[in-house]
Scaffold this active site. Structure first.
Site, PDB file in Angstrom:
ATOM      1  N   ASP A   9     -56.667   6.000   2.272  1.00  0.00           N
ATOM      2  CA  ASP A   9     -55.483   6.786   2.694  1.00  0.00           C
ATOM      3  C   ASP A   9     -56.174   8.267   3.192  1.00  0.00           C
ATOM      4  O   ASP A   9     -57.525   8.382   3.191  1.00  0.00           O
ATOM      5  CB  ASP A   9     -55.161   7.567   1.243  1.00  0.00           C
ATOM      6  CG  ASP A   9     -54.048   8.511   1.255  1.00  0.00           C
ATOM      7  OD1 ASP A   9     -52.978   8.577   2.136  1.00  0.00           O
ATOM      8  OD2 ASP A   9     -54.357   9.528   0.567  1.00  0.00           O
ATOM      9  N   ILE A  10     -55.372   9.054   3.814  1.00  0.00           N
ATOM     10  CA  ILE A  10     -55.900  10.014   4.616  1.00  0.00           C
ATOM     11  C   ILE A  10     -55.882  11.439   3.728  1.00  0.00           C
ATOM     12  O   ILE A  10     -56.892  11.892   3.252  1.00  0.00           O
ATOM     13  CB  ILE A  10     -55.086  10.429   6.071  1.00  0.00           C
ATOM     14  CG1 ILE A  10     -55.322   9.242   6.897  1.00  0.00           C
ATOM     15  CG2 ILE A  10     -55.393  11.909   6.727  1.00  0.00           C
ATOM     16  CD1 ILE A  10     -54.688   9.387   8.138  1.00  0.00           C
ATOM     17  N   ASP A  11     -54.617  11.944   3.556  1.00  0.00           N
ATOM     18  CA  ASP A  11     -54.404  13.267   2.917  1.00  0.00           C
ATOM     19  C   ASP A  11     -54.842  13.430   1.309  1.00  0.00           C
ATOM     20  O   ASP A  11     -54.244  12.528   0.894  1.00  0.00           O
ATOM     21  CB  ASP A  11     -53.052  13.798   3.259  1.00  0.00           C
ATOM     22  CG  ASP A  11     -52.693  14.041   4.622  1.00  0.00           C
ATOM     23  OD1 ASP A  11     -53.305  14.985   5.410  1.00  0.00           O
ATOM     24  OD2 ASP A  11     -51.969  13.263   5.259  1.00  0.00           O
ATOM     25  N   GLY A  44     -49.174   7.484   4.823  1.00  0.00           N
ATOM     26  CA  GLY A  44     -47.659   7.796   4.911  1.00  0.00           C
ATOM     27  C   GLY A  44     -47.832   8.564   6.306  1.00  0.00           C
ATOM     28  O   GLY A  44     -46.392   8.595   6.701  1.00  0.00           O
ATOM     29  N   LYS A 186     -47.125   0.832   1.004  1.00  0.00           N
ATOM     30  CA  LYS A 186     -48.247   0.571   1.578  1.00  0.00           C
ATOM     31  C   LYS A 186     -48.834  -1.002   1.399  1.00  0.00           C
ATOM     32  O   LYS A 186     -49.539  -1.585   2.039  1.00  0.00           O
ATOM     33  CB  LYS A 186     -49.297   1.567   1.376  1.00  0.00           C
ATOM     34  CG  LYS A 186     -49.283   2.947   1.757  1.00  0.00           C
ATOM     35  CD  LYS A 186     -50.471   3.756   1.294  1.00  0.00           C
ATOM     36  CE  LYS A 186     -50.255   5.415   1.821  1.00  0.00           C
ATOM     37  NZ  LYS A 186     -51.412   6.060   1.431  1.00  0.00           N
ATOM     38  N   ASP A 209     -54.673   9.231  -3.286  1.00  0.00           N
ATOM     39  CA  ASP A 209     -54.558  10.201  -4.333  1.00  0.00           C
ATOM     40  C   ASP A 209     -53.133  10.409  -4.518  1.00  0.00           C
ATOM     41  O   ASP A 209     -52.540  11.242  -5.477  1.00  0.00           O
ATOM     42  CB  ASP A 209     -55.096  11.496  -3.635  1.00  0.00           C
ATOM     43  CG  ASP A 209     -54.353  11.941  -2.655  1.00  0.00           C
ATOM     44  OD1 ASP A 209     -53.838  11.192  -1.748  1.00  0.00           O
ATOM     45  OD2 ASP A 209     -53.769  13.116  -2.749  1.00  0.00           O
ATOM     46  N   ASN A 212     -47.471   7.478  -3.595  1.00  0.00           N
ATOM     47  CA  ASN A 212     -47.287   6.328  -2.533  1.00  0.00           C
ATOM     48  C   ASN A 212     -48.349   5.438  -2.440  1.00  0.00           C
ATOM     49  O   ASN A 212     -48.527   4.517  -1.564  1.00  0.00           O
ATOM     50  CB  ASN A 212     -47.003   6.962  -1.035  1.00  0.00           C
ATOM     51  CG  ASN A 212     -48.067   7.802  -0.734  1.00  0.00           C
ATOM     52  OD1 ASN A 212     -49.088   8.517  -1.353  1.00  0.00           O
ATOM     53  ND2 ASN A 212     -48.126   7.717   0.639  1.00  0.00           N
TER      54      ASN A 212
END
Length: 259
Positions: A9-11, A44, A186, A209, A212
């Protein structure tokens, strides 16, 4: 287990909120690639919100819009746009309740009200800003995701009348939520990508984290929740690592013996 893919994931995972990806995390990703591990970004975010991260990591397999838009080696692999009849219902409801919407297509995003305080707040910490959506924008474009800008308790109207959609807050107390198809998350996009790569879900590791990320962490053989994740996500994970601010992805990969 002989893991073959790492999904990130990114954020709040590889990018601490409000910050940039650390040198240690970038080096860890490069180390994975040097070991011929497949590295996938699953976010997302829209593609145009992810450009800098993709460039910094050199990752070529990506899942955007919480699973609705998948790329592999620069080519579109899967897409699942929201049906126009569903968009019409949401648009009508948002007008009735005077809640702004942001429509996200594959190439751009536009909001129905640029001056609403919830819209201003939603983009206050980001370098990107939406343009005003023409009345027919959502009919003229393939829309993969929406942002609904309203108080948490007002979501109930949409959930009751548009059951085809799923609403997930950006964070506790946020005035904005991601809106995606209920049958799209996802895990759906990741499954399409892993099939193309010839990798079974239990041969993959995933770090996340957010709420989602629940389906993603539940899908793979090793689901890793970040240290700052909610208890709900941690319960869905096989392992909990440190926070993004503490380079939790690096720490987790080391614990798993992958770097």
């Amino acid at each position: 287990m002989n893991y073959k893919a790492v999904i990130l994931d990114i954020d709040g995972t590889i990018v601490p909120h409000g910050k940039t990806i650390s040198t240690a995390t970038k080096e860890a990703i490069q180390s994975l690639k040097d070991r011929n591990m497949e590295v996938v970004i699953a976010t997302g975010r829209a593609p145009y919100f992810s450009t800098s991260v993709i460039e910094e990591t050199g990752v070529s397999s990506m899942v955007f819009f919480n699973g609705s838009y998948v790329f592999h080696e620069g080519k579109e692999l899967f897409q699942n746009a929201i049906d126009k009849s569903i968009l019409k219902r949401v648009h009508q409801l948002s007008g009735d309740f005077q809640h702004p919407l942001t429509f996200l297509s594959g190439t751009g995003f536009k909001a129905t009200d640029l001056s609403h305080p919830f819209v201003v707040e939603a983009y206050s910490h980001d370098p990107w800003r939406p343009e005003l959506a023409p009345p027919s924008y959502y009919m003229d474009q393939d829309i993969y995701q929406l942002f609904l800008h309203c108080d948490l308790e007002e979501e109930i109207h949409y959930k009751a009348q548009v059951p085809e959609l799923d609403f997930r807050r950006w964070s506790s107390g946020a005035k904005t939520c991601d809106v995606n198809l209920t049958n799209s998350n996802k895990a759906v996009g990741i499954t399409k990508l892993l099939e193309r790569l010839g990798i079974a879900p239990d041969e993959a590791v995933a770090f996340g984290d957010g709420i989602n990320d629940i389906e993603m962490l539940s899908l793979v053989g090793m689901g890793v929740a970040m240290g700052a994740a909610s208890d709900e996500l941690k319960q869905a994970a096989n392992m909990v690592t440190l926070s993004a601010e503490e380079d939790g992805v690096v720490y987790g990969l080391e614990k798993l013996g992958l770097i």
